[in-house]
Design a protein around this motif. Structure first.
Motif, short mmCIF file in Angstrom:
data_model
loop_
_atom_site.label_atom_id
_atom_site.label_comp_id
_atom_site.label_asym_id
_atom_site.label_seq_id
_atom_site.Cartn_x
_atom_site.Cartn_y
_atom_site.Cartn_z
N VAL A 145 0.29 34.99 -28.90
CA VAL A 145 -1.18 34.70 -29.28
C VAL A 145 -2.33 35.04 -28.46
O VAL A 145 -3.52 34.95 -28.81
CB VAL A 145 -1.17 33.22 -30.00
CG1 VAL A 145 -0.17 32.92 -31.19
CG2 VAL A 145 -0.90 32.02 -28.86
N HIS A 146 -1.96 35.19 -27.16
CA HIS A 146 -2.93 35.13 -26.29
C HIS A 146 -3.78 36.55 -26.56
O HIS A 146 -3.04 37.66 -26.68
CB HIS A 146 -2.40 34.90 -24.74
CG HIS A 146 -1.67 33.76 -24.49
ND1 HIS A 146 -2.24 32.65 -24.56
CD2 HIS A 146 -0.29 33.76 -24.34
CE1 HIS A 146 -1.15 31.56 -24.38
NE2 HIS A 146 -0.25 32.26 -24.25
N ASN A 147 -4.84 36.53 -26.29
CA ASN A 147 -5.99 37.73 -26.28
C ASN A 147 -5.88 38.49 -27.57
O ASN A 147 -5.78 39.84 -27.55
CB ASN A 147 -5.28 38.79 -25.14
CG ASN A 147 -6.14 39.57 -24.50
OD1 ASN A 147 -7.46 39.03 -24.51
ND2 ASN A 147 -6.09 40.83 -24.04
N LEU A 148 -5.68 37.80 -28.63
CA LEU A 148 -5.79 38.30 -29.99
C LEU A 148 -6.99 38.07 -30.75
O LEU A 148 -7.04 38.01 -32.01
CB LEU A 148 -4.53 38.13 -30.80
CG LEU A 148 -2.94 38.65 -30.13
CD1 LEU A 148 -2.11 38.16 -31.02
CD2 LEU A 148 -2.89 40.15 -30.13
N LYS A 149 -8.09 37.84 -30.11
CA LYS A 149 -9.40 37.15 -30.52
C LYS A 149 -9.88 38.34 -31.57
O LYS A 149 -10.87 38.30 -32.20
CB LYS A 149 -10.40 36.80 -29.61
CG LYS A 149 -9.91 35.27 -29.06
CD LYS A 149 -10.78 35.22 -27.82
CE LYS A 149 -10.29 33.70 -27.07
NZ LYS A 149 -11.17 33.22 -26.12
#
Length: 661
Positions: A145-149
């Motif tokens: 889920v990291h870095n999927l903004k």
């Protein structure tokens, strides 16, 4: 004897050598210089060193990369698009894409993923589109889920997922597309929907999951761009579950291989408790349809009833004044009047395509649809000897009419007088019987697109296309011209605004050099699949910047005087012509190599002659047509013999002259 020697000398003098330089190496195809490359299905197990560091788009599907690491793509720092479909990827290690800061789209479709590190996607700060279709995934916790903004679309179709609940802290603020089609989702809870609360105008695809239960209130106060529950058998569950929600487009259609049960009018009661603008109900089976069936459809703008076994729509339906688009294709109407068009007075788009019975147009069946802009009646087996003023009465605002793939239609002068605003008319594969030596289209002064392909037209009628001053696109594919020739005087000459002309499959063998003299606006000409030779190219001498399709003709040799005509065109297709690759065609072959940026379908542009080079790409042929060493030797011998012969001739002449003084 002298004649034999001369012939032998000429053969030697003008002998030429030819060779084909063809590469059998599997290499990536460059689609855009230094930016876009296609390396699909080459059996590669690593990124080729020949790819430049500037590569931005890489199609690498159907190769072999069981494990990818942070060094696999490290050199390609400018990647924005990466397709790794079916690369047999099992492991994606830490920081795999750390160098791809600009990566926008990552496709991992159809890879049997076993492990994906938490930091695998840490690099791409602007990743927008992520594809995990058919990867064997059973839980959304698998996704880092990291870095999927910046994520806008997430595709998870054809997996084993049973819940749409996204992992905690999954960023959904910019999410616009969430695709869960063909998974194992049968229940939707409030908790599931809560994980999507920050997404606005989301398109949620749950097609092929057969939802059997929705927790009451799960969709309360939610707003969706589209919801797709395709294949769900119990529509009552859907309508009850969507109470107090707002949906722009609701897809509830089913499929051919699903044993659908008949639905009654009561199923649609739930529509009164929600806001929806567009509904698709294709392939459902209506039971005892009546005017009451549609009483909760009053807010609809679009309604799709394709293949719903309808034989007639009820009269007396009220409240559908907002309906703009109605699709009634693939049903069982006998007559156009059976749709009771008066119930939909605001329609702008009507589709009755592929009717399962022969459809009669009736008389004035669409009189009440004065706002209609588009009418599609294709594939309906319509047949009439007098089309189409009586049948299309009062459709004065109609802009697009499709009557293609029907039975023979008889057209009289001004056959579309009731539709003077037409801009597009499609009559493809419908035999047209023009009843007079005049134009049936002569009142269509705004018509821009006319499709008359395979209409068995009488092209000798010089007035066939009169009255079309605004026509830009004309398709005459599959219509024959007398003797296979387009003469100087032909029905096309009057179309001075024409930009696109389709004349493929017309059995043409020649075109008069002046046939297109008045067509000075053309930018696209399709003459493929005929019997034309290079001489017909002269008819295009006054045109520049053409997309010119000459594929599948009888062109073998293109003389030097026609090459300037080709040079002034934008794109040329010469595939599947019997092209000559001998010195007789050397000027064209030289031109071809110098102008390959203009040529389309290079892979299919092949030599037909000589037999030694048959099937070789023109781009791989190198001819040497200069005088050979043998030729030079015989030229010297010839000059010496000529000099000796000349000396003896002069001596003989002088001797003869003195003997007769």
């Amino acid at each position: 004897m002298a004649l034999d020697i001369s012939c032998f000398f000429l053969v030697a003098l003008f002998s030429a050598s030819c060779e084909a330089i063809a590469s059998s190496d599997l290499t990536c195809i460059e689609k855009e210089t230094n930016k876009t490359y296609n390396c699909e299905n080459l059996g590669l197990s690593e990124i080729p060193g020949t790819l430049p560091n500037s590569t931005e788009c890489l199609e690498f599907s159907f190769n072999f990369l069981p494990t990818i690491q942070n060094t696999t793509f490290s050199r390609l720092v400018n990647l924005t698009f990466l397709d790794l479909t079916r690369c047999q990827i099992y492991w994606i290690h830490e920081d795999t894409f750390q160098s791809q800061r600009q990566l926008d789209t990552l496709v991992l479709t159809a890879n049997p993923l076993i492990f994906m590190a938490e930091t695998a996607l840490n690099g791409p700060v602007a990743l927008k589109h992520l594809f995990f279709t058919q990867t064997g995934m059973s839980s959304l916790d698998f996704i880092p889920v990291h870095n999927l903004k910046s994520l806008e679309s997430l595709h998870l179709g054809s997996n084993h997922i049973s819940s749409i609940k996204l992992p905690k802290n999954f960023p959904t603020e910019k999410l616009k597309v969430l695709d869960f089609q063909n998974n194992a989702i049968h229940y939707l809870s409030k908790e599931d929907m809560e994980s999507l609360r920050h997404a606005t105008n989301l398109s949620l695809n749950l097609k092929g999951n057969d939802i059997t239960r929705i927790e009451p209130g799960a969709f309360k106060s939610t707003v969706f761009q589209s919801l797709d529950f395709g294949g769900t058998l119990d529509l009552l569950v859907i309508f009850r579950g969507l109470q107090n929600s707002t949906v722009q487009s609701l897809w509830l259609g089913t499929f051919e291989d699903i044993d659908d049960k008949e639905i009654s009018s009561s199923v649609f009661e739930g529509l009164c408790e929600m806001s929806v603008e567009s509904i698709n109900l294709q392939k459902h089976h209506f039971l005892n349809i009546s005017s009451n069936t549609f009483h909760c459809f009053t807010s609809l703008h679009e309604l799709d009833l394709t293949a719903t076994h309808l034989r007639q729509l009820p009269s007396g339906v009220v409240g559908l004044h907002n309906l703009k688009k109605l699709v009634l294709s693939a049903n069982k109407f006998d007559n156009l009047c059976q749709i009771n068009a008066a119930s939909f007075p605001s329609l702008t788009h009507l589709y009755i395509k592929g009717n399962e019975k022969k459809l009669a147009l009736g008389t004035g069946c669409l009189d009440n649809l004065e706002n209609l802009r588009l009418l599609d009646l294709s594939h309906d087996d319509i047949e009439t000897s007098d089309c189409c003023n009586v049948q299309l009465k009062n459709l004065s605002h109609l802009q697009s009419l499709n009557l293609s793939y029907n039975e023979p239609l008889g057209l009289k002068t001004e056959a579309f007088q009731e539709c003077p605003q037409l801009e597009l008319l499609d009559l493809a594969f419908t035999q047209l019987r023009v009843n007079a030596a005049q134009s049936p289209f002569q009142n269509l002064h705004l018509l821009k697109v006319l499709n008359l392909s395979h209409c068995l037209l009488d092209t000798s009628n010089q007035h066939l296309l009169d009255g079309l001053p605004a026509l830009q696109h004309l398709n005459l594919q599959g219509n024959r011209f007398p003797n296979g020739n387009i003469p100087k005087t032909n029905p096309l000459q009057i179309l001075e605004s024409l930009e696109i002309l389709m004349l493929s499959f017309c059995d043409l063998s020649s075109i008069d050099p002046q046939a297109f003299a008045q067509l000075k606006m053309m930018n696209h000409v399709d003459l493929s699949h005929n019997r034309l030779t290079s001489s017909s190219i002269e008819a295009l001498s006054h045109l520049k910047g053409l997309y010119l399709n000459l594929a599948s003709n009888s062109i073998s040799i293109i003389p030097p005087d026609l090459l300037p005509i080709l040079s002034q065109q934008k794109t040329i297709n010469l595939r599947q012509n019997p092209l000559d690759c001998t010195c007789s065609n050397v000027y064209f072959l030289e031109w071809y190599k110098e102008n390959m940026h203009r040529v389309k379908d290079i892979e299919a542009t092949l030599c037909a002659n000589p037999p030694l080079l048959r099937g070789v790409r023109l781009s791989d042929v190198t001819l040497s047509c200069s005088i050979t060493a043998v030729g030079i030797f015989f030229l010297i011998v010839f000059l010496l013999l000529s000099t000796v012969a000349l000396i003896f001739a002069v001596k003989y002449f002088l001797r003869w002259k003195y003997q007769h003084i």
